[in-house]
Write an enzyme that holds these catalytic residues in place. Structure first.
Site, PDB file in Angstrom:
ATOM      1  N   TRP A 159       0.799  -1.218   0.000  1.00 41.69           N
ATOM      2  CA  TRP A 159       0.000   0.000   0.000  1.00 41.69           C
ATOM      3  C   TRP A 159       0.833   1.269   0.000  1.00 41.69           C
ATOM      4  O   TRP A 159       0.307   2.344  -0.288  1.00 41.69           O
ATOM      5  CB  TRP A 159      -0.925   0.025   1.223  1.00 41.69           C
ATOM      6  N   ASN A 160       2.120   1.196   0.333  1.00 40.75           N
ATOM      7  CA  ASN A 160       2.841   2.437   0.631  1.00 40.75           C
ATOM      8  C   ASN A 160       3.288   3.225  -0.600  1.00 40.75           C
ATOM      9  O   ASN A 160       3.489   4.433  -0.513  1.00 40.75           O
ATOM     10  CB  ASN A 160       4.029   2.174   1.564  1.00 40.75           C
ATOM     11  N   ARG A 168       6.927  -0.999 -11.129  1.00 43.22           N
ATOM     12  CA  ARG A 168       8.215  -1.678 -10.952  1.00 43.22           C
ATOM     13  C   ARG A 168       8.107  -3.169 -11.215  1.00 43.22           C
ATOM     14  O   ARG A 168       9.097  -3.825 -11.554  1.00 43.22           O
ATOM     15  CB  ARG A 168       8.738  -1.423  -9.529  1.00 43.22           C
ATOM     16  N   PRO A 184      -3.321  -5.521  -6.024  1.00 37.82           N
ATOM     17  CA  PRO A 184      -2.835  -4.445  -5.154  1.00 37.82           C
ATOM     18  C   PRO A 184      -3.360  -4.611  -3.742  1.00 37.82           C
ATOM     19  O   PRO A 184      -4.339  -5.326  -3.496  1.00 37.82           O
ATOM     20  CB  PRO A 184      -3.417  -3.193  -5.816  1.00 37.82           C
ATOM     21  N   GLY A 236       6.332  -6.716   0.540  1.00 31.20           N
ATOM     22  CA  GLY A 236       5.587  -6.606   1.782  1.00 31.20           C
ATOM     23  C   GLY A 236       6.422  -7.076   2.955  1.00 31.20           C
ATOM     24  O   GLY A 236       7.654  -7.099   2.884  1.00 31.20           O
ATOM     25  N   GLU A 258      10.597  -8.558  -2.214  1.00 32.28           N
ATOM     26  CA  GLU A 258      11.231  -7.442  -1.514  1.00 32.28           C
ATOM     27  C   GLU A 258      10.487  -7.301  -0.204  1.00 32.28           C
ATOM     28  O   GLU A 258       9.334  -6.889  -0.168  1.00 32.28           O
ATOM     29  CB  GLU A 258      11.163  -6.177  -2.374  1.00 32.28           C
ATOM     30  N   LEU A 259      11.178  -7.692   0.881  1.00 33.49           N
ATOM     31  CA  LEU A 259      10.508  -7.835   2.167  1.00 33.49           C
ATOM     32  C   LEU A 259      10.942  -6.737   3.134  1.00 33.49           C
ATOM     33  O   LEU A 259      11.373  -5.673   2.739  1.00 33.49           O
ATOM     34  CB  LEU A 259      10.780  -9.241   2.724  1.00 33.49           C
ATOM     35  N   CYS A 292      10.131   0.861   3.071  1.00 35.79           N
ATOM     36  CA  CYS A 292      10.976  -0.245   3.522  1.00 35.79           C
ATOM     37  C   CYS A 292      12.436   0.167   3.643  1.00 35.79           C
ATOM     38  O   CYS A 292      13.201  -0.472   4.362  1.00 35.79           O
ATOM     39  CB  CYS A 292      10.825  -1.428   2.581  1.00 35.79           C
ATOM     40  N   SER A 449      16.873   5.454  -4.546  1.00 30.87           N
ATOM     41  CA  SER A 449      16.013   4.666  -5.434  1.00 30.87           C
ATOM     42  C   SER A 449      16.012   5.246  -6.833  1.00 30.87           C
ATOM     43  O   SER A 449      15.858   6.451  -7.016  1.00 30.87           O
ATOM     44  CB  SER A 449      14.578   4.641  -4.887  1.00 30.87           C
TER      45      SER A 449
END
Length: 488
Positions: A159-160, A168, A184, A236, A258-259, A292, A449
């Site tokens: 959600w962020n 991506r 989503p 997440g 990607e955690l 993250c 990024s």
């Protein structure tokens, strides 16, 4: 009501599922999407049932052969057309993002610029997928190495960053020739639904991208259990990623994840303090700390700690908390009241354990899931708040005296997504790059990024990379064909 407080979403924002090129109502009914700044419902959208998850996969499977046979240049031009359309509609996307996620409009516009770059970058990579032809060392065979798309993919986004996480993942999948089912987060589905419309308007064939929305995890489970699915990409939390990874293992799916993160922001005594403070502002407060790669732990040399803490606290205290649609807002709400309450409780426990509250530490009065920007000093390196991913506008600060101590603190958590180091000693930067257990390191910068850079972590922060040249490889299988040597 003034224009900047108008909470209506763009008129043509889809509320339906997108399956096989057609909009569908949800067989499980509808659910509401809420504005975290007001706590009020924005709109209701379709809730997919399990059979619609499978129907979306059916559509992706049916479209796979045609899409992977589409010329790379044509795939590239579709992605570039989507980039142009997102740029054209940047105001609509930014407004939608602020309403469903809460970040200030200026940050939403920055995300549109960042997220759309994945479309442009991978439009350029679609025509650069290559193999090789070479003899074996002993000369008995010739190796023909080719690449082909892995096949239908399930993409699960958080959600962020409602648009950037979709682009991506979708952009490299399409560039490689894969079809997609994307799900989503139920908190922020609207940007992805609008992006699905943008792709269709750009000419993407029916079934290549399918969007399913909802809250029932059984839908995801059903798609993952289907042997026709060939890849899972998830962003997440580490616990959820580990569960999904176990499910994906049943059919040996290609998996990229990607955690969670817990980034250490290390400031050495020789650092340019002004640059370190500017970096801290970017690394901590982007997206209200809900990223993250947010700086989660500030590890500051004892010689600079007092001044760093004082100046950073002064800046954090100056920020304006409010509705992201308001022009003066610099800090929007957290995604939910439960997230806010978890952070408030974490801060309260830290103070009870001996941390010093420099600023913030309170829930503002009124509606919405707001929390005041907070700085804590005198925090032990192994305190709960240092070993927990905060995901909010809270900066705990501990001190160190030696380089080895700083490195030990940085590497003391089970995750390893990102880290930051500020020093004017280039040899020290190289040592940290070699020994800091993270997939990414910001050296004298708080923002790194980029669509052209590989994004991902080590340890429990996940598998694979997104962005850059590596990003498209996650959606390609390598095929080896052995041929007799024609000269023997």
């Amino acid at each position: 009501m003034s224009a900047h407080q108008d909470h209506r979403i763009p008129q043509d924002t889809p509320r339906s599922l997108l399956i096989g090129g057609a909009e569908q109502a949800g067989s499980a009914g509808t659910f509401e999407v809420f504005n975290p700044a007001t706590g009020e419902a924005i709109t209701s959208i379709a809730e997919a049932g399990t059979e619609q998850g499978i129907a979306a996969l059916d559509a992706a499977v049916d479209a796979q052969e045609s899409w992977q046979s589409t010329a790379p240049r044509e795939r590239a031009e579709l992605l570039r057309a989507a980039f142009d359309e997102v740029q054209r509609r940047s105001d609509d996307f930014a407004r939608l993002m602020t309403l469903e996620m809460g970040k200030p409009l200026a940050e939403s516009r920055a995300e549109i610029a960042y997220g759309s770059e994945f479309l442009r970058w991978f439009s350029e990579q679609a025509v650069r997928v290559t193999g090789r032809y070479a003899p074996t060392p002993e000369g008995s065979l010739r190796q023909l190495i080719t690449k082909r798309p892995v096949g239908p993919c399930l993409l699960i986004t958080p959600w962020n960053f409602p648009l950037a996480m979709a682009t991506r993942k979708i952009a490299p999948a399409l560039a490689a020739g894969c079809t997609v089912v994307i799900r989503p987060a139920s908190s922020t589905p609207l940007c992805t639904l609008l992006f699905g419309k943008v792709l269709a308007d750009a000419g993407l064939p029916a079934g290549v991208v399918n969007v399913i929305t909802g809250r029932d995890h059984a839908v995801t489970d059903a798609v993952l259990a289907d042997p026709r699915l060939r890849k899972l990409s998830f962003t997440g939390s580490s616990p959820v990623g580990q569960k999904l990874g176990a499910a994906a293992a049943r059919h040996s799916l290609r998996t990229s994840m990607e955690l969670g993160g817990n980034a250490a922001f290390v400031v050495f005594g020789d650092a340019d303090l002004d640059a370190a403070l500017e970096g801290a502002k970017l690394a901590k407060m982007r997206n209200m700390g809900q990223a993250c790669i947010s700086a989660n732990r500030f590890v500051v040399h004892e010689s600079l700690a007092e001044e760093f803490t004082s100046r950073f606290s002064e800046w954090m205290s100056s920020l304006t908390v409010g509705d992201g649609m308001d022009a003066g807002t610099t800090v929007g709400p957290l995604i939910s009241t439960s997230a806010r309450d978890d952070i408030a409780a974490l801060v309260d426990r830290a103070v009870a354990a001996g941390a010093h509250l420099e600023c913030g530490g309170r829930v503002p009065e009124g509606a919405g899931s707001f929390y005041a920007p907070t700085v804590l000093s005198a925090v032990a390196p192994d305190a709960e708040i240092m070993t927990t991913e905060i995901f909010g506008p809270v900066a705990p600060i501990c001190t160190f005296s030696t380089e080895q101590e700083a490195l030990q603190i940085a590497n003391s958590v089970p995750v390893g997504l990102a880290g930051y180091v500020f020093t004017q000693d280039f040899d020290r930067i190289q040592r940290f790059a070699a020994r800091m257990e993270t997939g990414m390191l910001g050296a004298n910068t708080g923002l790194f990024s980029n669509a052209a850079a590989p994004f991902g972590g080590v340890k429990e922060s996940g598998l694979g990379r997104e962005g850059s040249f590596e990003g498209i490889e996650e959606y390609l299988d390598t095929i080896y064909v052995a041929l007799p040597d024609p000269w023997r």
